[in-house]
Design an enzyme around this catalytic site. Structure first.
Site, PDB file in Angstrom:
ATOM      1  N   ARG A 126      33.538 -16.245 -14.561  1.00 45.99           N
ATOM      2  CA  ARG A 126      32.335 -15.503 -14.132  1.00 45.99           C
ATOM      3  C   ARG A 126      31.559 -14.878 -15.278  1.00 45.99           C
ATOM      4  NH1 ARG A 126      36.034 -13.497 -10.130  1.00 45.99           N
ATOM      5  NH2 ARG A 126      35.914 -14.736  -8.229  1.00 45.99           N
ATOM      6  N   LYS A 148      17.671 -19.593 -19.976  1.00 48.63           N
ATOM      7  CA  LYS A 148      17.731 -20.618 -18.925  1.00 48.63           C
ATOM      8  C   LYS A 148      18.835 -21.600 -19.273  1.00 48.63           C
ATOM      9  CE  LYS A 148      13.176 -21.046 -16.793  1.00 48.63           C
ATOM     10  NZ  LYS A 148      12.131 -22.023 -16.487  1.00 48.63           N
ATOM     11  N   GLU A 190       6.797 -28.868 -27.647  1.00 46.32           N
ATOM     12  CA  GLU A 190       7.003 -27.497 -27.163  1.00 46.32           C
ATOM     13  C   GLU A 190       6.345 -26.468 -28.086  1.00 46.32           C
ATOM     14  OE1 GLU A 190       8.272 -26.829 -24.222  1.00 46.32           O
ATOM     15  OE2 GLU A 190       9.769 -28.340 -23.695  1.00 46.32           O
ATOM     16  N   LYS A 232       7.459 -16.922 -26.901  1.00 49.79           N
ATOM     17  CA  LYS A 232       8.447 -17.044 -25.825  1.00 49.79           C
ATOM     18  C   LYS A 232       9.088 -15.690 -25.534  1.00 49.79           C
ATOM     19  CE  LYS A 232      11.766 -19.735 -23.540  1.00 49.79           C
ATOM     20  NZ  LYS A 232      12.336 -21.055 -23.297  1.00 49.79           N
ATOM     21  N   GLU A 242      11.723 -15.541 -14.124  1.00 48.63           N
ATOM     22  CA  GLU A 242      10.624 -16.406 -13.686  1.00 48.63           C
ATOM     23  C   GLU A 242      10.142 -16.093 -12.274  1.00 48.63           C
ATOM     24  OE1 GLU A 242      10.791 -20.407 -15.243  1.00 48.63           O
ATOM     25  OE2 GLU A 242       9.652 -21.149 -13.544  1.00 48.63           O
ATOM     26  N   ARG A 246       6.451 -16.058 -16.411  1.00 46.55           N
ATOM     27  CA  ARG A 246       7.296 -16.977 -17.179  1.00 46.55           C
ATOM     28  C   ARG A 246       7.019 -18.441 -16.843  1.00 46.55           C
ATOM     29  NH1 ARG A 246      13.671 -16.656 -18.964  1.00 46.55           N
ATOM     30  NH2 ARG A 246      13.679 -18.737 -19.874  1.00 46.55           N
ATOM     31  N   HIS A 253       5.330 -29.421 -17.814  1.00 45.90           N
ATOM     32  CA  HIS A 253       6.679 -29.757 -17.363  1.00 45.90           C
ATOM     33  C   HIS A 253       6.722 -30.336 -15.956  1.00 45.90           C
ATOM     34  CE1 HIS A 253       7.728 -27.606 -20.965  1.00 45.90           C
ATOM     35  NE2 HIS A 253       9.023 -27.732 -20.756  1.00 45.90           N
ATOM     36  N   HIS A 257       8.539 -33.607 -15.755  1.00 42.16           N
ATOM     37  CA  HIS A 257       9.765 -33.822 -14.969  1.00 42.16           C
ATOM     38  C   HIS A 257       9.648 -35.071 -14.107  1.00 42.16           C
ATOM     39  CE1 HIS A 257      11.442 -29.440 -15.155  1.00 42.16           C
ATOM     40  NE2 HIS A 257      11.345 -30.019 -16.327  1.00 42.16           N
ATOM     41  N   HIS A 270      12.865 -35.356 -23.409  1.00 42.75           N
ATOM     42  CA  HIS A 270      12.203 -34.290 -22.655  1.00 42.75           C
ATOM     43  C   HIS A 270      10.867 -33.910 -23.300  1.00 42.75           C
ATOM     44  CE1 HIS A 270      11.644 -30.644 -20.352  1.00 42.75           C
ATOM     45  NE2 HIS A 270      11.665 -29.905 -21.449  1.00 42.75           N
TER      46      HIS A 270
END
Lengths: 366, 366
Positions: A126, A148, A190, A232, A242, A246, A253, A257, A270
């Site tokens: 955890r 993320k 990016e 960032k 987010e 954000r 993207h 994606h 990517h």
């Protein structure tokens, strides 16, 4: 560090989850890079079978004075391995070595290694601490910063993950010297992203210094990484999970994606998909009357000069729309696009399917 | 609710992650039970193939006015299915139905369903809201409260998970009426646990009301669930992520996990292993001079009267010690035991292996 003159530090301000990004040369071997991390008896370096052979031993040597045991696990390289099976290799290694919940994980590699190591750290017992040691431009300017973490699901990219902040991000610019050119370009996507969404002066600077960046001039790289991380940090500091602003970091993207999912993850890098996706998103911004054609032309030319694709694969608008509807930003089936409101400012909004389909048709292989 | 006189509410105070536990009869069908949850267009009920056929339709009907779509997925029942493969059934359902990141998950079932649904909610698109609807005594008094979510790894129980708080916990006492007696006893182990670690008056009350609890007297159940949740809320409110005091809630769990892991998960119910583990832990407390023999005898007798095992399986002390060393509380290989300092107060500390082995030998089948 023998030479601290090149060390830059960017702070991510998130209360008790705050941390620093260190940016400079010769960081990997310097004891000071690793000072004051959480105490533990064991560390695990997670890397891949491309980056590991080049850098893992040096990191292991640098960490040896700090932890009784330093283990290394090398994952198979590539986006197509960003799945549960590969993630489980990290858990197997941790449990096999009896790692306790103070064990510190080090993500040594690109975005895939960083995302998977971070998610493993978020989940193991955890939550254990982890440190990002990004070795690609894309990871240094984007994926290693902001917490993320995720793995892919066959139906969608980064669908299973967590917001989980690292203890530190260490961007050793020297590691970019061994990066394949295709990945340099992918990383530049990016970097370029931060211009139209937040800072047009930075876009001007990139335009003027693109050749130096492509030639991996250390001074140019240092500025590009630092300014990207600052932007960032500024965005993530306002909206860690987010809920709002954000989302602008996902410029390009949503289309990107769809390209990755439509072709199968790993076919395009990517950053390549994001580069082409930004071209599509800027066309959509123009169709909605938000930016003019001059902006779109200039921006597209920059993407192309960076060595990135500006024409999308011919998947058909329906396939694009299908994949965009399972994007995480979509709500009740409505696709949310990050668009350029005016150059330097982004907004998140929907758009009519028919208009989106026109943009796709116009931007893809005939 | 037609009858609000039996409704109890316990608050879990965790800042912006605070929530309420509702405890009462006839909660499942009442509209007020589900009022003011986060808005969404879709909900997913996660249940198992034992509980689902009894309650899923009623919950679906109660939620239908609140969400455009209410889907249900029934997982295979049992601790042995608390793994990634089964967790993935939840993700498959969510992605297959195009669930967005506002989708609310409802965990309808016992501890396994709650832990898995919570972990799925923590990970799906990096976090969606979820509600606990525990239908076993164990889940109502323990596992549904406090945000611990996880799945098992072949090498260790609950090794992969997250701290992730639900939006609400709904304990409908009526659901306990369909519970097999063995599971009632297993739940009572976690109720009994709260006595020696926090409230000896509560232990006296359990002693005096055990027959009523075993006979599922609603008034007795209401008090047992409420007092258990209050104690858990008090502990979790001080230490959400188990940096300190929260570990006392694991009284009996270190030995218990060794029993479960040693026999193979699912052989004994979790509560049975905890019941027997508490007997072992109280013996260890006595050997260390912390409690007297009278306490151990009285406590053991209560465990036995609750229908729980008080003699451990003959695995050998080495096997117990091996499994306890990969317990999450262990640090650098040192096992941390939750022990009774004096009745009503727990401490977390180590103990010599030889002494632990003596306790194991004394408490296990010859």
């Amino acid at each position: 560090m023998s030479n601290t003159s090149h060390l830059e530090r960017v702070a991510i301000d998130l209360g008790d989850r705050s941390y620093s990004i260190l940016i400079g040369e010769q960081l990997l071997d310097a004891a000071s890079t690793w000072a004051d991390l959480p105490k533990a008896s064991a560390a695990l370096i997670v890397t891949n079978d491309t980056v590991g052979p080049i850098y893992a031993e040096r990191l292991q040597a640098a960490l040896a004075p700090l932890y009784k045991q330093v283990h290394t696990v090398a994952l198979p390289d590539g986006e197509s391995h960003k799945d549960w099976q590969t993630l489980n290799l990290i858990f197997d290694e941790l449990l096999g070595k009896g790692a306790d919940r103070k064990t510190v994980l080090f993500a040594l590699g690109g975005g895939v290694v960083g995302d998977m190591t971070g998610f493993a750290a978020a989940c193991y017992m955890r939550g254990v601490p982890f440190v990002q040691v990004p070795t690609t431009l894309l990871a240094q300017v984007d994926s290693s910063v902001g917490g993320k973490t995720a793995i892919n699901h066959p139906i969608g990219k980064n669908m299973i993950g967590a917001f989980y902040q690292p203890q530190r991000v260490v961007c050793d610019l020297d590691t970019l010297q061994t990066l394949p050119q295709r990945e340099m370009s992918a990383g530049l996507a990016e970097v370029i992203k931060y211009g139209p969404i937040a800072d047009m002066q930075f876009l001007d600077w990139i335009d003027a210094n693109l050749d130096a960046l492509l030639a991996r001039d250390p001074k140019a790289l240092a500025h590009a990484v630092k300014r990207s991380c600052e932007i960032k940090a500024w965005v993530v500091g306002q909206d860690e999970r987010e809920g709002g602003i954000r989302a602008i970091l996902n410029f390009g993207h949503t289309f990107g994606h769809a390209i990755e999912a439509g072709l199968g993850f790993g076919e395009w890098l990517h950053g390549e998909a994001v580069g082409c996706g930004m071209v599509m998103a800027s066309h959509l911004s123009q169709r909605l009357g938000l930016v003019d054609e001059a902006f779109v032309s200039r921006f597209t030319a920059l993407i192309e000069r960076a060595g990135l694709p500006i024409v999308g694969p011919k998947l058909g608008a329906d396939v694009y729309l299908h994949h965009m509807r399972v994007d995480k930003k979509a709500e009740a089936g409505e696709i949310k696009f990050v668009l350029i409101d005016k150059p330097g400012t982004a907004i998140v909004r929907g758009a009519p399917d028919a208009l989106v389909a026109q943009v796709i048709d116009g931007c893809c292989e005939k």
